[in-house]
Design a protein around this motif. Sequence first.
Motif, PDB file in Angstrom:
ATOM      1  N   PRO A 162      -9.291   6.823  -4.887  1.00  0.00           N
ATOM      2  CA  PRO A 162      -8.760   5.457  -4.955  1.00  0.00           C
ATOM      3  C   PRO A 162     -10.041   4.367  -4.461  1.00  0.00           C
ATOM      4  O   PRO A 162     -10.052   3.280  -5.056  1.00  0.00           O
ATOM      5  CB  PRO A 162      -7.866   5.215  -3.663  1.00  0.00           C
ATOM      6  CG  PRO A 162      -7.187   6.718  -3.600  1.00  0.00           C
ATOM      7  CD  PRO A 162      -8.417   7.536  -3.967  1.00  0.00           C
ATOM      8  N   LEU A 163     -11.054   4.825  -3.610  1.00  0.00           N
ATOM      9  CA  LEU A 163     -12.034   3.926  -3.290  1.00  0.00           C
ATOM     10  C   LEU A 163     -12.844   3.780  -4.548  1.00  0.00           C
ATOM     11  O   LEU A 163     -13.599   2.514  -4.661  1.00  0.00           O
ATOM     12  CB  LEU A 163     -12.847   4.689  -2.120  1.00  0.00           C
ATOM     13  CG  LEU A 163     -13.907   3.736  -1.799  1.00  0.00           C
ATOM     14  CD1 LEU A 163     -13.478   2.282  -0.935  1.00  0.00           C
ATOM     15  CD2 LEU A 163     -14.761   4.574  -0.658  1.00  0.00           C
ATOM     16  N   GLU A 217      -6.435  -5.343  -5.099  1.00  0.00           N
ATOM     17  CA  GLU A 217      -6.031  -5.186  -3.670  1.00  0.00           C
ATOM     18  C   GLU A 217      -4.602  -4.537  -3.682  1.00  0.00           C
ATOM     19  O   GLU A 217      -4.023  -3.713  -3.032  1.00  0.00           O
ATOM     20  CB  GLU A 217      -5.888  -6.315  -2.953  1.00  0.00           C
ATOM     21  CG  GLU A 217      -5.664  -6.156  -1.773  1.00  0.00           C
ATOM     22  CD  GLU A 217      -5.436  -7.520  -0.628  1.00  0.00           C
ATOM     23  OE1 GLU A 217      -5.032  -7.573   0.488  1.00  0.00           O
ATOM     24  OE2 GLU A 217      -6.021  -8.506  -1.262  1.00  0.00           O
ATOM     25  N   THR A 236     -10.171  -1.347  -7.582  1.00  0.00           N
ATOM     26  CA  THR A 236     -10.486  -2.656  -6.855  1.00  0.00           C
ATOM     27  C   THR A 236      -9.476  -3.768  -6.626  1.00  0.00           C
ATOM     28  O   THR A 236      -9.633  -4.738  -5.793  1.00  0.00           O
ATOM     29  CB  THR A 236     -11.679  -3.267  -7.994  1.00  0.00           C
ATOM     30  OG1 THR A 236     -11.152  -3.523  -8.803  1.00  0.00           O
ATOM     31  CG2 THR A 236     -12.979  -2.510  -7.666  1.00  0.00           C
ATOM     32  N   TYR A 258       0.846  -1.207   0.137  1.00  0.00           N
ATOM     33  CA  TYR A 258      -0.070   0.146   0.047  1.00  0.00           C
ATOM     34  C   TYR A 258       1.026   1.131  -0.030  1.00  0.00           C
ATOM     35  O   TYR A 258       0.626   2.204  -0.715  1.00  0.00           O
ATOM     36  CB  TYR A 258      -0.976   0.212   1.030  1.00  0.00           C
ATOM     37  CG  TYR A 258      -1.998  -1.206   1.132  1.00  0.00           C
ATOM     38  CD1 TYR A 258      -2.210  -1.824   0.091  1.00  0.00           C
ATOM     39  CD2 TYR A 258      -2.426  -1.521   2.527  1.00  0.00           C
ATOM     40  CE1 TYR A 258      -3.119  -2.952   0.105  1.00  0.00           C
ATOM     41  CE2 TYR A 258      -3.229  -2.701   2.617  1.00  0.00           C
ATOM     42  CZ  TYR A 258      -3.562  -3.311   1.512  1.00  0.00           C
ATOM     43  OH  TYR A 258      -4.456  -4.443   1.572  1.00  0.00           O
ATOM     44  N   ASP A 311      -8.932   0.915 -12.316  1.00  0.00           N
ATOM     45  CA  ASP A 311      -8.212  -0.113 -11.814  1.00  0.00           C
ATOM     46  C   ASP A 311      -6.979   0.022 -12.145  1.00  0.00           C
ATOM     47  O   ASP A 311      -6.071  -1.143 -12.221  1.00  0.00           O
ATOM     48  CB  ASP A 311      -8.794  -1.431 -11.974  1.00  0.00           C
ATOM     49  CG  ASP A 311      -8.477  -2.296 -10.739  1.00  0.00           C
ATOM     50  OD1 ASP A 311      -8.178  -2.052  -9.666  1.00  0.00           O
ATOM     51  OD2 ASP A 311      -8.704  -3.585 -11.056  1.00  0.00           O
ATOM     52  N   LEU A 352      -6.458   4.049   1.844  1.00  0.00           N
ATOM     53  CA  LEU A 352      -7.579   2.971   1.201  1.00  0.00           C
ATOM     54  C   LEU A 352      -7.255   1.746   2.134  1.00  0.00           C
ATOM     55  O   LEU A 352      -8.145   1.070   2.767  1.00  0.00           O
ATOM     56  CB  LEU A 352      -7.723   2.763  -0.064  1.00  0.00           C
ATOM     57  CG  LEU A 352      -8.618   1.737  -0.664  1.00  0.00           C
ATOM     58  CD1 LEU A 352      -9.983   2.349  -0.232  1.00  0.00           C
ATOM     59  CD2 LEU A 352      -8.668   1.498  -1.980  1.00  0.00           C
ATOM     60  N   GLY A 353      -6.006   1.063   2.170  1.00  0.00           N
ATOM     61  CA  GLY A 353      -5.650   0.014   2.811  1.00  0.00           C
ATOM     62  C   GLY A 353      -5.846   0.143   4.334  1.00  0.00           C
ATOM     63  O   GLY A 353      -6.227  -1.017   4.970  1.00  0.00           O
ATOM     64  N   ARG A 380      -4.059  -0.762  -4.019  1.00  0.00           N
ATOM     65  CA  ARG A 380      -4.630   0.150  -3.043  1.00  0.00           C
ATOM     66  C   ARG A 380      -3.506   1.216  -2.615  1.00  0.00           C
ATOM     67  O   ARG A 380      -2.392   0.739  -2.255  1.00  0.00           O
ATOM     68  CB  ARG A 380      -5.158  -0.555  -1.901  1.00  0.00           C
ATOM     69  CG  ARG A 380      -6.397  -1.457  -2.133  1.00  0.00           C
ATOM     70  CD  ARG A 380      -6.889  -2.365  -1.089  1.00  0.00           C
ATOM     71  NE  ARG A 380      -8.240  -3.117  -1.304  1.00  0.00           N
ATOM     72  CZ  ARG A 380      -8.629  -4.169  -0.627  1.00  0.00           C
ATOM     73  NH1 ARG A 380      -7.939  -4.430   0.621  1.00  0.00           N
ATOM     74  NH2 ARG A 380      -9.634  -4.756  -0.900  1.00  0.00           N
TER      75      ARG A 380
END
Length: 273
Positions: free
Chosen positions: A210-211, A217, A215, A66, A133, A224-225, A220
């Motif tokens: 980012p949210l 992981e 998507t 992250y 993404d 967000l993480g 992120r």
Amino acid sequence: MITRRERALNYAILTAFSALALLPLVGVLLSALTPQSQASSSFTWPAHLDWGNFSTAWTKGHFADYLGSSMLVAVSVVLLSAVLAILAGYSFAHFSYPGRSLLFYITLVGLMVPPEAFDIPLYFNLRDLGLTDSYWSLILPQTAQSLAFGVFWMRNFFRTVPRSVIEAARLDGATDWRVLWRILVPTSRPALLTMAMLVFMWTWNEFMLPLVMITDESKRTAPLGLAFFQGQHTTQFSLLAAASIIVALPVVVLYVFLQRHFIAGMLSGAVKG
């Protein structure tokens, strides 16, 4: 002249406000060092310091990935914003052409509209381009969002440079490009570093974009993480505090190293409107 009593009163007031500002930060730090068996949602003095909370949060939260994503996005946005703001600021400060003032005020509209208002339309536009993404879905919009401030900031600083300096350089045969990169940019270092730090901080702390856009992981960003980590460890207060410090630490370290330039830039970057 300030008397000794007035000076003492000033220091007392500043000390009191500094303590109020630092108290929540000290509480988070103590919570991060509290053993998980003793952790509580309220202020708790740890029986002993448990530094293992940081390594546990780092491992469980995948913060290496992250933080890497956030660093890539933030540095890219800072570099792109700085180059574009320098060019546009120089144009608005030292060139005369039809519509210059109108274009400048249109640029300033970006300071008045909240970025969250564009997130959903941006999502559909970038989805049609196949950029959702991906890191580009974060870098390009945040660069555009930062430009309004960057152009305003650099234009104001360039206008403080004496015109006689620029005219002397042109009499010596310097082109506009040379004047910009050899004279104006080196003298604008405090203002430029201040702008870079503010843009870095805003980009690093961005959560909504980012949210909406990410998507995957592995892509992120740190805030967000942290939000997902909080949802998975709701009652593990020590781990949450440790994770919060991990996410905030890069911005704090950056400010510590650049604070002298930051203060100088704040005093000089907006002297002349």
